[in-house]
Motif scaffolding. Structure first.
Motif, PDB file in Angstrom:
ATOM      1  N   ALA A   1       0.859  -1.188   0.000  1.00  0.00           N
ATOM      2  CA  ALA A   1       0.000   0.000   0.000  1.00  0.00           C
ATOM      3  C   ALA A   1       0.890   1.232   0.000  1.00  0.00           C
ATOM      4  CB  ALA A   1      -0.906   0.010   1.231  1.00  0.00           C
ATOM      5  N   GLU A   2       0.290   2.367  -0.278  1.00  0.00           N
ATOM      6  CA  GLU A   2       1.009   3.643  -0.226  1.00  0.00           C
ATOM      7  C   GLU A   2       0.465   4.478   0.919  1.00  0.00           C
ATOM      8  OE1 GLU A   2       1.321   5.884  -3.826  1.00  0.00           O
ATOM      9  OE2 GLU A   2       1.609   4.086  -5.043  1.00  0.00           O
ATOM     10  N   TYR A   3       1.350   5.239   1.532  1.00  0.00           N
ATOM     11  CA  TYR A   3       0.926   6.157   2.592  1.00  0.00           C
ATOM     12  C   TYR A   3       0.106   7.261   1.930  1.00  0.00           C
ATOM     13  CZ  TYR A   3       1.253   8.613   7.063  1.00  0.00           C
ATOM     14  OH  TYR A   3       0.961   9.212   8.265  1.00  0.00           O
ATOM     15  N   PRO A   4      -1.105   7.524   2.409  1.00  0.00           N
ATOM     16  CA  PRO A   4      -1.958   8.538   1.764  1.00  0.00           C
ATOM     17  C   PRO A   4      -1.314   9.924   1.763  1.00  0.00           C
ATOM     18  CG  PRO A   4      -3.198   7.256   3.363  1.00  0.00           C
ATOM     19  CD  PRO A   4      -1.758   6.893   3.546  1.00  0.00           C
ATOM     20  N   GLN A   5      -1.565  10.647   0.689  1.00  0.00           N
ATOM     21  CA  GLN A   5      -1.061  12.011   0.548  1.00  0.00           C
ATOM     22  C   GLN A   5      -2.112  13.003   1.040  1.00  0.00           C
ATOM     23  OE1 GLN A   5       2.191  12.595  -0.641  1.00  0.00           O
ATOM     24  NE2 GLN A   5       2.203  10.391  -0.325  1.00  0.00           N
ATOM     25  N   ASN A   6      -1.697  14.201   1.380  1.00  0.00           N
ATOM     26  CA  ASN A   6      -2.591  15.315   1.724  1.00  0.00           C
ATOM     27  C   ASN A   6      -3.520  15.021   2.903  1.00  0.00           C
ATOM     28  OD1 ASN A   6      -1.502  16.792  -0.520  1.00  0.00           O
ATOM     29  ND2 ASN A   6      -2.844  15.581  -1.851  1.00  0.00           N
ATOM     30  N   ILE A   7      -3.033  14.270   3.866  1.00  0.00           N
ATOM     31  CA  ILE A   7      -3.852  13.919   5.030  1.00  0.00           C
ATOM     32  C   ILE A   7      -4.276  15.162   5.800  1.00  0.00           C
ATOM     33  CG2 ILE A   7      -3.810  12.796   7.302  1.00  0.00           C
ATOM     34  CD1 ILE A   7      -2.153  10.562   6.038  1.00  0.00           C
ATOM     35  N   LEU A   8      -3.328  16.053   6.067  1.00  0.00           N
ATOM     36  CA  LEU A   8      -3.669  17.239   6.863  1.00  0.00           C
ATOM     37  C   LEU A   8      -4.696  18.110   6.154  1.00  0.00           C
ATOM     38  CD1 LEU A   8      -0.193  18.236   8.352  1.00  0.00           C
ATOM     39  CD2 LEU A   8      -2.036  16.948   9.439  1.00  0.00           C
TER      40      LEU A   8
END
Length: 193
Positions: free
Chosen positions: A111-118
């Protein structure tokens, strides 16, 4: 006195989520509040999720926060904050550490770490406060004190005197780490975004 406050503390194993909740419990008891704490930690020592529910007020009858009822979500890691965002009640407060700790599926490439979490969290909770607690703690002398930096940030919003917090730190933190943790707490308490 104090209307009930429900605080959900979330992170991953090794971030000190449980220690932070125990310091909060000691401070709340010292201030005269009833408090209930519930901890959920599975593979905590291997970077798994850690969730602690803290309820305090004049009288608290149960340790579990109702679904979608947390007044405060204190996230020690960004993805954990995102994962438990639905637990925050409308108009609730979220304080989130900017640190990223990739979970096992990300580390293995599944999996990939999600972007734009904040940005996403801020769109759902406009009053979100983000804190680079890891860097602040490092400046205080120990990056592992990021949990206490975050505790200092949340402490400002609770009706518990600063001297009570310092007493709670003295009771829960080993003496050899007390000074750096006091510095980390003060840095969080005085933090302005």
């Amino acid at each position: 006195m104090l209307k009930p406050v429900d605080i959900l503390m979330v992170g991953v194993g090794g971030q000190g989520t449980i220690l932070a909740s125990r310091i909060l419990a000691v401070a709340a008891q010292e201030a005269g509040y009833d408090i209930k704490v519930s901890e959920i930690h599975g593979m905590a020592q291997r970077g798994g999720s850690v969730v602690t529910q803290v309820r305090l007020g004049e009288k608290v009858y149960a340790p579990l926060i109702p679904a979608g009822g947390a007044d405060v979500l204190l996230a020690f890691e960004k993805l954990e904050g995102l994962r438990l965002l639905a637990s925050l009640k409308p108009g609730g407060t979220i304080i989130i550490n900017e640190q990223e700790i990739p979970p096992v599926p990300v580390l293995t490439g599944a999996a990939e770490y999600p972007q734009n979490i904040l940005e996403y969290i801020r769109s759902k909770a406009p009053g979100m406060m983000s804190v680079d607690a890891h860097s602040i703690a490092k400046e205080c002398g120990n990056a592992k004190a990021a949990n206490v930096v975050l505790l200092g940030v949340i402490a400002r919003s609770l009706p518990i005197g600063r001297e009570i917090w310092e007493k709670a730190l003295s009771r829960r933190v080993p003496s050899k780490l007390l000074e750096v943790n006091k510095a980390a707490f003060a840095a969080g308490y005085d933090y302005k975004q």
